[in-house]
Design an enzyme around this catalytic site. Structure first.
Site, short mmCIF file in Angstrom:
data_model
loop_
_atom_site.label_atom_id
_atom_site.label_comp_id
_atom_site.label_asym_id
_atom_site.label_seq_id
_atom_site.Cartn_x
_atom_site.Cartn_y
_atom_site.Cartn_z
N HIS A 63 -7.87 44.05 14.50
CA HIS A 63 -8.71 44.13 15.71
C HIS A 63 -10.00 43.36 15.41
O HIS A 63 -10.46 43.33 14.27
CB HIS A 63 -9.01 45.61 15.95
CG HIS A 63 -9.69 45.91 17.25
ND1 HIS A 63 -11.04 45.70 17.44
CD2 HIS A 63 -9.22 46.43 18.40
CE1 HIS A 63 -11.36 46.08 18.67
NE2 HIS A 63 -10.28 46.52 19.27
N ASP A 70 -8.95 50.85 8.53
CA ASP A 70 -9.27 51.11 9.93
C ASP A 70 -8.16 52.00 10.49
O ASP A 70 -7.04 51.54 10.75
CB ASP A 70 -9.35 49.77 10.67
CG ASP A 70 -9.51 49.94 12.18
OD1 ASP A 70 -9.43 51.08 12.66
OD2 ASP A 70 -9.69 48.91 12.87
N LYS A 118 -9.88 58.01 20.74
CA LYS A 118 -8.44 57.70 20.62
C LYS A 118 -7.67 58.89 20.04
O LYS A 118 -6.48 58.82 19.81
CB LYS A 118 -8.25 56.47 19.73
CG LYS A 118 -8.81 55.19 20.37
CD LYS A 118 -8.51 54.00 19.51
CE LYS A 118 -9.39 52.82 19.81
NZ LYS A 118 -8.98 52.07 21.00
N CYS A 154 -7.87 42.53 21.83
CA CYS A 154 -8.94 42.30 20.85
C CYS A 154 -8.36 41.88 19.51
O CYS A 154 -8.84 42.31 18.45
CB CYS A 154 -9.81 43.54 20.66
SG CYS A 154 -10.78 43.96 22.08
N1 PMP Z 1 -9.74 49.04 15.38
C1 PMP Z 1 -8.61 49.29 16.01
C2 PMP Z 1 -7.31 49.18 15.25
C3 PMP Z 1 -8.62 49.65 17.36
O1 PMP Z 1 -7.49 49.90 18.00
C4 PMP Z 1 -9.86 49.74 18.04
C5 PMP Z 1 -9.92 50.09 19.51
N2 PMP Z 1 -9.01 49.40 20.31
C6 PMP Z 1 -11.02 49.50 17.32
C7 PMP Z 1 -10.93 49.15 16.00
C8 PMP Z 1 -12.37 49.63 17.97
O2 PMP Z 1 -12.57 50.95 18.32
P1 PMP Z 1 -13.86 51.41 19.16
O3 PMP Z 1 -13.90 50.50 20.34
O4 PMP Z 1 -13.56 52.83 19.51
O5 PMP Z 1 -15.03 51.26 18.27
#
Ligand code: PMP
Length: 405
Positions: free
Chosen positions: A122, A199, A225, A363
């Site tokens: 991400h 992560d 999440k 992303c």
């Molecule tokens: N890492 C991963 C693997 C994610 O899925 C996400 C959210 N889509 C993030 C980081 C970022 O998370 P947040 O927007 O809650 O900070």
């Protein structure tokens, strides 16, 4: 097995109709819906004992502090951390990674050092490391993935050296749902003295995580999440390591004493929690963990794995449908393309059928580049999804295909 319809009844939002159709929510990778137990906890916190934490001597402040610190303890147990001080509250996964990129970077990364990130990460687990490398004149190396999105461990071993300071990889990829072999990644990095950040944004709600057993140095996730609130997240870090790092943000709550001559920082975990934290959010994570525990992560994982396998088998019956990210080791999401139809069009039409999916790059632009595509349609799952919903997705896709044919 548990009763899914009972679980669904605990999520009021799922009873809604969208454009007159039953809502089919297949976007839990972006954010999960919240069970009544979490919603009630938030409401009761504000109606019964809201007050700022750590600062007051009065009853409400003590009660709020107790709840907040109790949440830290629950999360410590959930992740199997060794001590409560290893659990830092942040505003989310992104914030946790930025904290490490800054604090670890400022303390331990120097010119010529190397940071390794996975190719399917991400953006949150890429950009903070790029910024760090730019600041420190360090080099960012990419742990490549194969065309299925599985990380190439042979290539990884070649990248590691005495120059490697940190490796950052996702436990589970958000764009394609692949579970990465993090234990092996951690053990290999440690042979060179490198630290590892995992992560866990797409993992903690699906898989049991044991940070002590994994021996990772940092593990991060977001509340929203994992059936809890937005604006709250967690950074787990090994105590000894966190103690050596400079704080990321300065302000109230993170100090022992302040004077214009010299300021002393507070002990862990407060050193990394400047300002009023989202204490209600922290408590919501604790309540969400209770909800998860009631079902059991093993049950959750086996049910969701069954859903993934069912989805892959069902969608593969559709001519021209291609699953992106083929692997035996998956959880949480199925990404796909339908030949000749833009993912955005698919997402728009599914929406009109009451089906919420995500479309685009998720992303993860470098991952999309690796697959040679602009984006995908992603159906992502949580404990409240059912095979009937997947059948509806299948029917919807057949309809879309007919329209475009
Ligand atoms: N890492 C991963 C693997 C994610 O899925 C996400 C959210 N889509 C993030 C980081 C970022 O998370 P947040 O927007 O809650 O900070």
């Amino acid at each position: 097995m548990f009763d899914v319809s009972k679980i669904r009844s605990e999520f009021p939002i799922l009873a809604q109709k969208i454009y007159g159709k039953n809502l089919i929510y297949l976007d839990s990778g972006a954010t999960t819906q919240k069970p009544v137990s979490v919603l009630n906890k938030i409401q009761s916190f504000y109606t019964e004992f809201n007050s700022n934490i750590h600062r007051g001597v009065h009853y409400l402040s003590n009660k709020a502090t107790e709840e907040y610190e109790g949440a830290r303890e629950t999360i410590k147990q959930f992740l199997n951390a060794e001590t409560k001080e290893e659990i830092i509250f942040t505003s989310g996964t992104t914030d946790s990674i930025n904290l490490v990129a800054f604090s670890f970077g400022e303390t331990l990364v120097n010119e010529g050092d190397e940071i390794i990130v996975g190719e399917t990460e991400h953006h949150s687990n890429i950009v903070p490391w790029q910024m760090l490398c730019e600041r420190k004149k360090a080099t960012l190396k990419v742990l490549p993935a194969n065309i299925n999105g599985e990380l190439n461990i042979l290539e990884y071993k070649k990248l590691l050296s005495e120059k490697t300071k940190l490796v950052a990889v996702a436990h589970v990829s958000n764009s394609i749902g692949i579970i990465n072999p993090i234990k092996m990644i951690i053990d290999e990095a440690h042979k060179f003295g490198a630290k590892v950040l995992i992560d866990g944004a797409q993992a903690v709600q699906h898989l049991a995580v044991d940070v002590t057993g994994l021996n990772c140095d940092f593990y991060v996730f977001s509340g929203h999440k994992i059936y809890a609130e937005t604006g709250i997240g967690v950074l787990y870090g090994k105590k000894k390591l966190l103690e050596t790092l400079k704080p990321y943000k300065g302000g109230g709550d993170m100090i022992k004493s302040v004077s214009f001559e010299k300021t002393e920082y507070a002990e862990l975990p407060f050193k990394f929690e400047a300002g009023t934290s989202n204490y209600v959010g922290a408590v919501s994570i604790s309540e969400a963990i209770k909800f998860i525990r009631k079902i059991g992560l093993e049950q959750i994982n086996s049910y969701e794995t069954e859903l993934i396998k069912y989805t892959e088998a069902k969608l593969s019956e559709i001519p021209g449908l291609q699953i992106i990210g083929n692997s035996e080791h998956k959880t949480s999401a199925v990404s796909f393309l339908l030949s000749g139809i833009h993912p955005y069009d698919i997402g728009m039409i599914l929406d009109k059928l009451g089906i919420a999916v995500r479309t685009g790059t998720h992303c993860a632009e470098p991952a999309m580049k690796l697959f040679g595509i602009q984006g995908t349609v992603r159906a992502s799952f949580a404990i409240y999804n059912t095979k009937e919903e997947i059948d509806q997705l299948y029917e919807g896709l057949l309809r879309i295909k007919k329209m475009f044919d």
